[in-house]
Design a protein around this motif. Structure first.
Motif, short mmCIF file in Angstrom:
data_model
loop_
_atom_site.label_atom_id
_atom_site.label_comp_id
_atom_site.label_asym_id
_atom_site.label_seq_id
_atom_site.Cartn_x
_atom_site.Cartn_y
_atom_site.Cartn_z
N ASP A 64 -95.68 91.74 -49.66
CA ASP A 64 -96.27 90.60 -48.78
C ASP A 64 -96.01 89.61 -49.36
OD1 ASP A 64 -97.93 93.37 -47.61
OD2 ASP A 64 -99.82 93.39 -49.27
N THR A 67 -93.35 88.45 -47.08
CA THR A 67 -93.09 87.55 -46.20
C THR A 67 -93.50 86.53 -45.48
OG1 THR A 67 -93.38 90.00 -45.36
CG2 THR A 67 -94.50 88.61 -43.57
N THR A 68 -95.35 86.36 -47.01
CA THR A 68 -95.40 84.57 -46.45
C THR A 68 -93.99 84.05 -47.17
OG1 THR A 68 -97.27 85.76 -46.91
CG2 THR A 68 -97.22 82.94 -47.75
N PHE A 71 -91.66 81.33 -45.24
CA PHE A 71 -92.39 80.34 -44.19
C PHE A 71 -92.19 79.41 -45.70
CE2 PHE A 71 -94.72 84.22 -42.42
CZ PHE A 71 -93.85 84.07 -41.02
N ARG A 283 -100.74 99.34 -44.82
CA ARG A 283 -99.45 99.09 -45.17
C ARG A 283 -98.95 99.81 -46.17
NH1 ARG A 283 -100.97 94.00 -45.13
NH2 ARG A 283 -101.12 93.36 -46.84
N ARG A 304 -99.73 89.70 -56.34
CA ARG A 304 -100.07 88.54 -55.23
C ARG A 304 -101.16 87.41 -56.39
NH1 ARG A 304 -99.40 87.20 -51.10
NH2 ARG A 304 -101.42 86.12 -50.43
N GLU A 308 -99.40 83.58 -55.00
CA GLU A 308 -100.60 82.52 -54.43
C GLU A 308 -100.25 80.91 -55.81
OE1 GLU A 308 -102.50 82.54 -52.14
OE2 GLU A 308 -103.81 80.93 -52.50
N ARG A 312 -99.61 77.65 -54.54
CA ARG A 312 -100.15 76.20 -54.19
C ARG A 312 -99.62 75.55 -55.49
NH1 ARG A 312 -103.96 77.24 -49.53
NH2 ARG A 312 -103.91 79.16 -49.14
N ALA A 333 -108.43 86.33 -51.50
CA ALA A 333 -108.68 87.09 -50.92
C ALA A 333 -108.10 88.49 -51.09
CB ALA A 333 -108.40 87.12 -49.41
N PHE A 335 -109.91 92.19 -49.97
CA PHE A 335 -109.54 92.81 -49.11
C PHE A 335 -111.48 93.73 -50.56
CE2 PHE A 335 -105.69 92.56 -49.20
CZ PHE A 335 -105.44 92.62 -47.87
N GLU B 160 -103.73 86.52 -41.83
CA GLU B 160 -105.20 85.92 -43.05
C GLU B 160 -104.70 86.60 -44.68
OE1 GLU B 160 -108.62 88.92 -40.53
OE2 GLU B 160 -106.96 89.98 -41.51
N THR B 161 -103.11 87.66 -44.64
CA THR B 161 -102.87 87.29 -46.69
C THR B 161 -101.95 86.75 -46.27
OG1 THR B 161 -103.66 89.62 -46.62
CG2 THR B 161 -101.97 89.32 -47.55
N THR B 162 -100.96 85.85 -45.86
CA THR B 162 -100.01 84.91 -46.25
C THR B 162 -100.99 83.22 -46.04
OG1 THR B 162 -98.33 86.17 -44.99
CG2 THR B 162 -98.31 83.68 -45.54
N ASN B 163 -102.27 83.34 -45.20
CA ASN B 163 -103.19 82.39 -45.15
C ASN B 163 -102.15 81.00 -44.48
OD1 ASN B 163 -104.97 83.85 -47.15
ND2 ASN B 163 -103.54 83.40 -48.95
N MET B 164 -102.16 81.14 -43.01
CA MET B 164 -101.06 80.03 -42.27
C MET B 164 -102.13 80.31 -41.35
SD MET B 164 -96.80 79.58 -43.89
CE MET B 164 -96.88 80.15 -45.88
#
Lengths: 393, 326
Positions: A64, A67-68, A71, A283, A304, A308, A312, A333, A335, B160-164
């Motif tokens: 997860d 994936t973020t 970017f 998932r 996570r 996070e 930030r 966040a 869930f 939603e989970t990547t927050n972008m």
């Protein structure tokens, strides 16, 4: 259903984009240490725990986060160290932490008896401890320390959650049954603390000391064992699930069971589907072909939270991450319908606690009406005035 | 109350006179009910339910074609976007949508649908005429909100989970930039001129105003409702009035819709609606705002001029999306 041709075209585009970027990729290494727990005390274990219990949650969170991360030009990697013995694990851990590019964050997944020894090694190295396995209350009350964070709920949090629900139903009189293990006694202590806190009365308290094979005699033993004038609920403390499963429907009086069986307070359960939880469950299931449990979730949360903080703060230094995680700016966040954050006074992640039965959610605690001057999430577990820890770095 | 009496009176008068220009002609609202697999159809003048239509499993995002002939429905559990003939309320066919479509946006060309596939971290672009997938774009985890800029140049997807916010160039179908926002971004809405984007962060409890040129956050709106814990203030749906005066923001389990000054970003009021208010749509020339309330299973009607909730209409189970046909 994926459309392969078009997707690969898009990935090319993404690749180009990354190549043209000037900034280099930030690498975040997370160490995962695991001591394979002793076998369950149960005579015949029909339902074996999964081989990848807990670790699967960390792996999913790494994915997860990547994936973020793609970017943001961040890459997360999990290094896993496993051993059967505490000493063996300490040796491996020391080697891993002595390396030049040693990971700054360590997830600890070991039996409770080994936790202190392992965490000491990590803390001495200057790395950050993420406790994803020990529910021990002392770690949140008198033995908490700087650079140690807990994403797994403490026993006090679980017992408080259960107590809130039982009291909301006016089931005030509890019959408490405690098993033999250290964990059972610790959960029983937490239940007694919760009873006092929320105004329940423990009308009978019995240790479980039977060593017969209950599969044959549950019908005869449990009714006699639970014979008492009256009680509203039977609370069982049996973390290894040696005997608790024989209680539902077998008590002297027709009463609900709560604790380690019946209505179970837990960090996570496969039946959670609100607040977008379905996506996380899907998932997890599609990758590991099993349901996500509370250990997986604690590990997922730990990774996570770190990612996070990296996103930030744009930093990978464990000091910077730790300060951010304990600050008011951090929110996660996860869930459960609201943002999670860490308690600065003991490093515990505050979080709602689901109260579940095997096939569904009964309640999500805290319940409305349990007030707290700061946040109602702090009605679960040790609150600031009850904690005696030196969190100074 | 008075408003409806007046409306009824006007309608009555009109039907008697038969010849006046139809300025208050009733519109029709379509509400998707996530858990009863139906659409509730509401007459926006009488504010009565006129029909309930069975559709695919777990309908969430709904959107009209520009001529209002077709209604596109994200039937999430059916893994399809359904195309409904609005004249007959019958499903004509399904579009290939990718897995678990949740929200989508229609390009101004009236042809390309941009669909967020929540379970597979992609945005699927479907040509509604040829009924084929023309692109899939990898985005962050749990893609959710979708919007197309009024000039059709940009598509924004939230994850939603990547927050972008992911910025997709519609001419190349490539992801060209990302804007990091607060936790769990749910919905994006372009201002009428396309210069700004309003993005709600459900768990963060904020709405970010993002400049379309710089793709940076200009301003962050926060909310505070007396007696409601801040964790329960979870912004989701956003609607902006065409006159540039107001933004309405659904605050989820806080059970309120925030009224925001769209120029100063000041929160002017909080209107109490049903439980878990989710999406919004204007009706009757933006004089009414309809809200879907998931937990209470109803639709609240807000009088936009008076900023008052004037009626609650029972819908199906877990009303999710709402759109209005003139």
């Amino acid at each position: 259903m994926r459309f392969i041709a078009t997707t690969s075209k898009c990935l090319c585009g993404l690749f180009l984009l990354q190549n043209t970027a000037l900034a280099s990729v930030q690498n975040i290494d997370i160490l995962y240490v695991q001591q394979v727990p002793e076998m369950s005390a149960e005579p015949l274990l029909l339902k074996q725990p999964a081989d990848n219990k807990t670790l699967a949650g960390a792996k999913l969170a790494i994915e997860d986060s990547n994936t973020t991360g793609r970017f943001l030009k961040q890459h997360y990697q999990l290094t896993v160290v496993v051993d059967d013995t505490t000493n063996g694990l300490i040796d491996q851990l020391k080697t891993a932490l002595a390396a030049d590019d040693a990971p700054g964050v360590v997830l600890i997944d070991v039996p409770e008896s080994a936790f202190s020894a392992i965490s000491k090694v990590v803390l001495n190295s200057g790395a950050l401890v993420m406790n994803i396995s020990s529910r021990k209350d002392a770690l949140r009350q008198s033995q908490c320390t700087a650079r140690m964070l807990h994403t797994v709920p403490s026993r006090a949090m679980l017992a408080d959650a259960m107590a809130q629900y039982l009291m909301s139903r006016r089931w005030r009189e509890w019959f408490l049954v405690t098993g033999n293990s250290e964990g059972d006694k610790a959960f029983s202590d937490a239940v007694q603390r919760s009873a006092k806190r929320f105004g329940a009365k423990i009308v009978e308290q019995k240790p479980w000391s039977f060593d017969t094979d209950l599969r044959r005699v549950a019908q005869k033993e449990i009714p006699l064992f639970t014979q008492h004038d009256d009680y509203d609920v039977v609370v069982v403390a049996d973390e290894q699930h040696v005997f608790d499963k024989y209680f539902p429907g077998n008590t002297w009086l027709p009463r609900p069971i709560a604790g380690s069986e019946g209505l179970i307070p837990t960090g996570w359960h496969w039946t959670l589907e609100q607040w977008g939880a379905t996506q996380l469950q899907n998932r997890f299931y599609s990758q590991f072909a099993r349901e996500m449990n509370e250990s997986d979730y604690a590990a997922w949360l730990a990774v996570r939270a770190i990612s996070e903080a990296v996103t930030r703060t744009k930093s990978t230094a464990s000091e910077v991450l730790y300060d951010y995680l304990l600050s008011d700016s951090f929110e996660l966040a996860a869930f459960k319908g609201r943002k999670l954050s860490f308690r600065a006074w003991n490093g515990q992640l505050r979080q709602p606690i689901p109260l579940v039965h095997p096939n569904g959610l009964t309640a999500l605690l805290p319940l409305e009406g349990y007030m707290h001057p700061v946040t109602d999430l702090d009605t679960l577990g040790y609150d600031k005035p009850e904690v005696r820890c030196n969190m100074a770095k | 109350m008075n408003l409806f009496n007046v409306n009824r009176f006007v309608k009555l008068t009109m039907s008697t006179l038969l010849a006046l220009p139809l300025t208050v002609l009733a519109e029709t609202a379509y509400v998707s009910n996530e858990k009863s697999d139906t659409l509730t159809i509401i007459d926006t003048d009488s504010l009565e339910v006129t029909n309930t239509v069975d559709v695919g499993m777990r309908p969430r995002g709904i959107i009209f074609s520009q001529d209002y002939k077709y209604l596109y429905i994200c039937a999430s559990e059916s893994d399809a976007v359904q195309v409904m003939d609005v004249a007959t309320n019958r499903i004509l066919h399904n579009l290939p949508s990718g897995e678990d479509p949740e929200q989508f946006a229609l390009h101004p060309n009236n042809r390309h649908l941009y669909i967020a596939n929540e379970d597979s971290a992609v945005v699927t672009v479907v040509d509604t005429e040829s009924r084929t997938v023309i692109a899939q774009i990898d985005v962050g985890i749990e893609p959710e909100g979708m919007a197309v800029s009024p000039d059709g140049k940009w598509v924004i997807n939230t994850s939603e989970t990547t927050n972008m916010l992911h910025w997709i160039d519609t001419s190349t179908h490539e992801l060209v930039d990302n804007t990091l926002v607060d936790q769990r971004p749910r919905h994006v809405e372009f201002s009428k001129d396309g210069s700004l984007v309003w993005a709600s962060a459900e768990i963060g409890g904020t709405v970010a105003i993002v400049d379309t040129t710089t793709r940076q956050i200009n301003h962050t709106i926060r909310f505070k409702i007396p007696g409601v814990h801040r964790d329960k203030i979870q912004p989701v749906g956003i609607k902006l009035t065409d006159d540039g005066k107001y933004a309405f923001i659904a605050l989820g389990p806080a059970n309120h819709v925030a009224v925001v000054d769209a120029k100063t970003y000041e929160v002017l009021d909080y209107l109490l609606v049903g439980r878990r208010v989710w999406q919004l749509a204007f009706a009757d020339n933006q004089t009414k705002l309809l809200t879907t309330n998931g937990v209470s299973g109803d639709v609240s009607v807000i009088d936009v001029n008076k900023l008052k909730v004037v009626k609650t209409i029972k819908a199906g189970r877990y009303p999710w999306g709402v759109v209005v046909k003139p």
